[in-house]
Design an enzyme around this catalytic site. Structure first.
Site, PDB file in Angstrom:
ATOM      1  N   ASN A   2       0.836  -1.206   0.000  1.00 22.58           N
ATOM      2  CA  ASN A   2       0.000   0.000   0.000  1.00 22.58           C
ATOM      3  C   ASN A   2       0.872   1.256   0.000  1.00 22.58           C
ATOM      4  OD1 ASN A   2       0.620  -0.774   2.680  1.00 22.58           O
ATOM      5  ND2 ASN A   2      -1.178   0.215   3.533  1.00 22.58           N
ATOM      6  N   VAL A   3       0.373   2.277  -0.666  1.00 21.64           N
ATOM      7  CA  VAL A   3       1.088   3.547  -0.828  1.00 21.64           C
ATOM      8  C   VAL A   3       0.099   4.662  -0.503  1.00 21.64           C
ATOM      9  CG1 VAL A   3       2.415   5.009  -2.400  1.00 21.64           C
ATOM     10  CG2 VAL A   3       2.522   2.523  -2.651  1.00 21.64           C
ATOM     11  N   GLU A   4       0.235   5.229   0.696  1.00 24.28           N
ATOM     12  CA  GLU A   4      -0.745   6.222   1.146  1.00 24.28           C
ATOM     13  C   GLU A   4      -0.379   7.634   0.688  1.00 24.28           C
ATOM     14  OE1 GLU A   4      -1.183   5.461   5.364  1.00 24.28           O
ATOM     15  OE2 GLU A   4      -2.340   3.642   4.935  1.00 24.28           O
TER      16      GLU A   4
ATOM     17  N   GLU B 158      -3.136  -4.068  -3.381  1.00 19.34           N
ATOM     18  CA  GLU B 158      -3.618  -4.750  -4.574  1.00 19.34           C
ATOM     19  C   GLU B 158      -3.483  -3.871  -5.821  1.00 19.34           C
ATOM     20  OE1 GLU B 158      -5.015  -4.566  -1.646  1.00 19.34           O
ATOM     21  OE2 GLU B 158      -5.984  -6.426  -1.062  1.00 19.34           O
TER      22      GLU B 158
ATOM     23  N   CYS C 295      -9.961  -5.722   0.693  1.00 20.55           N
ATOM     24  CA  CYS C 295     -11.155  -4.886   0.857  1.00 20.55           C
ATOM     25  C   CYS C 295     -12.080  -5.076  -0.349  1.00 20.55           C
ATOM     26  CB  CYS C 295     -10.760  -3.417   1.025  1.00 20.55           C
ATOM     27  SG  CYS C 295     -10.200  -2.615  -0.491  1.00 20.55           S
TER      28      CYS C 295
ATOM     29  N   CYS D 282     -10.895  -3.855  -3.702  1.00 23.80           N
ATOM     30  CA  CYS D 282      -9.781  -4.645  -4.243  1.00 23.80           C
ATOM     31  C   CYS D 282     -10.226  -6.016  -4.723  1.00 23.80           C
ATOM     32  CB  CYS D 282      -8.656  -4.735  -3.228  1.00 23.80           C
ATOM     33  SG  CYS D 282      -7.809  -3.147  -3.101  1.00 23.80           S
TER      34      CYS D 282
HETATM   35  N1  THU Z   1      -5.339  -1.771   2.577  1.00 22.75           N
HETATM   36  C1  THU Z   1      -4.784  -2.477   1.540  1.00 22.75           C
HETATM   37  O1  THU Z   1      -3.679  -2.142   1.090  1.00 22.75           O
HETATM   38  N2  THU Z   1      -5.472  -3.514   1.034  1.00 22.75           N
HETATM   39  C2  THU Z   1      -6.660  -3.986   1.527  1.00 22.75           C
HETATM   40  O2  THU Z   1      -7.256  -4.872   0.939  1.00 22.75           O
HETATM   41  C3  THU Z   1      -7.166  -3.426   2.788  1.00 22.75           C
HETATM   42  C4  THU Z   1      -6.636  -2.083   3.139  1.00 22.75           C
HETATM   43  C5  THU Z   1      -4.623  -0.600   3.105  1.00 22.75           C
HETATM   44  C6  THU Z   1      -5.218   0.717   2.710  1.00 22.75           C
HETATM   45  C7  THU Z   1      -4.651   1.632   3.763  1.00 22.75           C
HETATM   46  O3  THU Z   1      -3.373   2.099   3.328  1.00 22.75           O
HETATM   47  C8  THU Z   1      -4.464   0.732   4.979  1.00 22.75           C
HETATM   48  O4  THU Z   1      -4.597  -0.604   4.500  1.00 22.75           O
HETATM   49  C9  THU Z   1      -5.492   0.960   6.077  1.00 22.75           C
HETATM   50  O5  THU Z   1      -6.776   0.899   5.591  1.00 22.75           O
END
Ligand code: THU
Length: 134
Positions: free
Chosen positions: A45-47, A58, A89, A92
């Site tokens: 994940n890349v926020e 994903e 999620c 995704c």
């Molecule tokens: N996140 C994912 O990378 N994939 C998922 O399927 C669930 C959530 C990340 C998004 C965010 O950066 C962090 O988890 C908290 O929600």
């Protein structure tokens, strides 16, 4: 479905998780998948300071899939910051569905499941095709 080395795939997902950029949620995520040609792709994940713009692991995985030659996903796993299996999620699951091979399997918190089990009655390319063809 061919035998999947879930332990190895989870290790790859955990390696990706360690590259996560998650300073806002402090919730690093890593994902890894086997492609139908045998490749393994992964992502983290890349926020973003604009929270809603953040990318799930994903998204990163699917980008790598496309950038390294495309293909269909046959097996997928996802882990959290502790290395424990994490359920993708809802958004995704849709993202994965688009790139799934028939019968794609996912490691989930309740065992190995198919993409159709985690996204029943999915909307996908077929609906668009059917509409186009009248
Ligand atoms: N996140 C994912 O990378 N994939 C998922 O399927 C669930 C959530 C990340 C998004 C965010 O950066 C962090 O988890 C908290 O929600």
């Amino acid at each position: 479905m061919a035998d999947v080395d879930w332990d190895a795939l989870r290790v790859t997902a955990a390696e990706a998780m360690r590259r996560a950029y998650a300073p806002y949620s402090d919730f690093p995520v890593g994902a890894a998948a086997i492609v139908d040609d045998g490749r393994v792709v992964s992502g983290c994940n890349v926020e973003n300071a604009s929270y809603g713009v953040g990318l799930c692991a994903e998204c990163s995985l699917v980008s790598q899939l496309t950038m390294t030659g495309g293909g269909k996903l046959v097996a997928f796993t996802c882990v959290d910051g502790k290395g424990d299996v994490l359920m993708p999620c809802g958004r995704c699951r849709q993202l994965l569905y688009e790139h799934s091979a028939e019968g794609m399997v996912l490691e989930t918190v309740s065992g190995i499941k198919t993409i159709d089990e985690v996204l029943p009655d999915a909307f996908g390319p077929r609906q668009l095709e059917e509409f186009r063809n009248g």
